[in-house]
Motif scaffolding. Structure first.
Motif, PDB file in Angstrom:
ATOM      1  N   SER A  43     140.144  47.864   1.254  1.00 22.11           N
ATOM      2  CA  SER A  43     138.933  48.666   1.455  1.00 22.11           C
ATOM      3  C   SER A  43     138.070  48.074   2.568  1.00 22.11           C
ATOM      4  O   SER A  43     137.555  48.807   3.425  1.00 22.11           O
ATOM      5  CB  SER A  43     138.133  48.751   0.155  1.00 22.11           C
ATOM      6  N   ASN A  94     133.848  47.623  -3.276  1.00 22.15           N
ATOM      7  CA  ASN A  94     134.620  48.860  -3.116  1.00 22.15           C
ATOM      8  C   ASN A  94     133.715  50.086  -3.062  1.00 22.15           C
ATOM      9  O   ASN A  94     133.925  50.981  -2.239  1.00 22.15           O
ATOM     10  CB  ASN A  94     135.612  49.003  -4.277  1.00 22.15           C
ATOM     11  N   THR A 137     133.222  52.446   0.295  1.00 26.68           N
ATOM     12  CA  THR A 137     133.464  53.888   0.209  1.00 26.68           C
ATOM     13  C   THR A 137     132.266  54.676   0.702  1.00 26.68           C
ATOM     14  O   THR A 137     132.405  55.639   1.481  1.00 26.68           O
ATOM     15  CB  THR A 137     133.777  54.277  -1.249  1.00 26.68           C
ATOM     16  N   MET A 145     139.730  59.174   3.400  1.00 29.05           N
ATOM     17  CA  MET A 145     138.952  59.429   2.189  1.00 29.05           C
ATOM     18  C   MET A 145     139.791  59.224   0.938  1.00 29.05           C
ATOM     19  O   MET A 145     139.307  58.693  -0.070  1.00 29.05           O
ATOM     20  CB  MET A 145     138.386  60.851   2.241  1.00 29.05           C
ATOM     21  N   PHE A 166     140.142  55.410  -0.049  1.00 26.77           N
ATOM     22  CA  PHE A 166     139.005  54.830  -0.759  1.00 26.77           C
ATOM     23  C   PHE A 166     138.867  55.419  -2.160  1.00 26.77           C
ATOM     24  O   PHE A 166     138.508  54.702  -3.095  1.00 26.77           O
ATOM     25  CB  PHE A 166     137.724  55.055   0.048  1.00 26.77           C
ATOM     26  N   ALA A 167     139.162  56.708  -2.307  1.00 28.51           N
ATOM     27  CA  ALA A 167     139.110  57.319  -3.634  1.00 28.51           C
ATOM     28  C   ALA A 167     140.149  56.690  -4.559  1.00 28.51           C
ATOM     29  O   ALA A 167     139.858  56.379  -5.729  1.00 28.51           O
ATOM     30  CB  ALA A 167     139.346  58.821  -3.521  1.00 28.51           C
ATOM     31  N   LEU A 196     139.109  53.154  -5.679  1.00 31.88           N
ATOM     32  CA  LEU A 196     138.118  53.168  -6.755  1.00 31.88           C
ATOM     33  C   LEU A 196     138.739  53.572  -8.087  1.00 31.88           C
ATOM     34  O   LEU A 196     138.439  52.976  -9.128  1.00 31.88           O
ATOM     35  CB  LEU A 196     136.977  54.134  -6.397  1.00 31.88           C
TER      36      LEU A 196
END
Length: 286
Positions: free
Chosen positions: A97, A182, A186, A210, A213-214, A217
């Motif tokens: 990340s 994180n 994001t 995107m 990062f999703a 998480l």
């Protein structure tokens, strides 16, 4: 009956995680190697997952039969490998990340930081940190297991063990710090991609960024956080085996992270090959 269900779940994770991570590691080493910091982190993440997956047959056997014939030291080894995977994977996911944050938000200023050599040194420190945690935990587990009258393993042996090394609490604090990192990464990347539409065109695939990062998480919150909290406190109504299953699922999710992270690299490589072939043909023509 419940144990058989867990045996089936671990068997499914083994059937998916072993070929996915073995193939991912082969592809990473063959086509990417250590030429970029992102690839270095991916290779280490794949190695961490493989170290867990290759010992899952022992868990499948234990939950299918209810017996552990391999001895107490083997139980300690398998349990430590599981904890090593959770700890090293959470750190490598966080590093990915941060690397993506620097590449998207600070592409020029971070060039001297985002180098393969620095990534290799960072990965070495991560493994050293994980191994150092194994020393007090391994001694504590061995002492507790050998105090039992019956041969048990996994949560049946550790659930009643009130003694926890201080290092376990320390890593829990580290886990919350990594979760905050994180979330911050994001938020910063999404803000950058939203505000600078023209600059975001430099990113090969905005959706892929995107998704990375999703996924980071989701993996962190669902797979890493619950089992880490359970290691320092008894959560009311919690099932330790279920949390272990949930944490082990990260071995099947990480290969998707490799695809979304390196898909843009594949396109760059293909484009470079096309340009190289075009220049070669032009030279031959002249």
């Amino acid at each position: 009956m419940v144990s058989l269900v867990y045996a089936v779940i671990f068997g499914c994770i083994l059937a998916l995680g072993l070929p996915l991570n073995a193939t991912a590691l082969w592809m990473l080493l063959r086509h990417h190697g250590f030429r970029s910091p992102n690839a270095v982190l991916m290779v280490n993440l794949a190695v961490s997952d493989l170290l867990l997956v290759i010992f899952l047959p022992m868990r499948v056997y234990f939950y299918a039969t209810g017996t552990w014939p391999l001895g107490k030291m083997a139980c300690v080894l398998v349990t430590l490998l599981f904890r090593d995977n959770i700890r090293s994977s959470s750190i490598f996911v966080t590093c990915i990340s941060v690397d993506r944050l620097l590449a998207v938000v600070y592409p020029l200023r971070s060039r001297h930081l985002r180098t393969p050599s620095i990534a290799v040194k960072g990965a070495a420190l991560v493994w050293l940190y994980v191994l150092m945690l194994n020393i007090p935990e391994g001694l504590n587990m061995s002492k507790h297991l050998y105090s039992q009258n019956e041969t048990t393993c996994f949560e049946s042996a550790y659930a009643k063990n009130p003694s926890k090394p201080i290092i376990v609490y320390f890593h829990t604090v580290v886990t919350f710090i990594m979760l905050a990192v994180n979330i911050g990464c994001t938020a910063m990347v999404l803000r950058t991609l939203h505000r600078h539409v023209s600059k975001s065109a430099m990113v090969d695939n905005k959706v892929n960024v995107m998704v990375i990062f999703a996924m980071n998480l989701v993996i962190f919150i669902i797979c890493f956080l619950p089992v880490t909290l359970n290691s320092v406190m008894v959560i009311s109504g919690s099932d330790l085996t279920f949390l272990i299953c949930l944490a082990t699922v990260n071995c099947c999710l990480d290969p998707l992270l490799y695809y979304f992270s390196l898909d843009a690299f594949w396109r760059k490589k293909e484009d470079a090959n096309v340009r190289r072939e075009t220049r070669t043909n032009d030279t031959e023509f002249l």
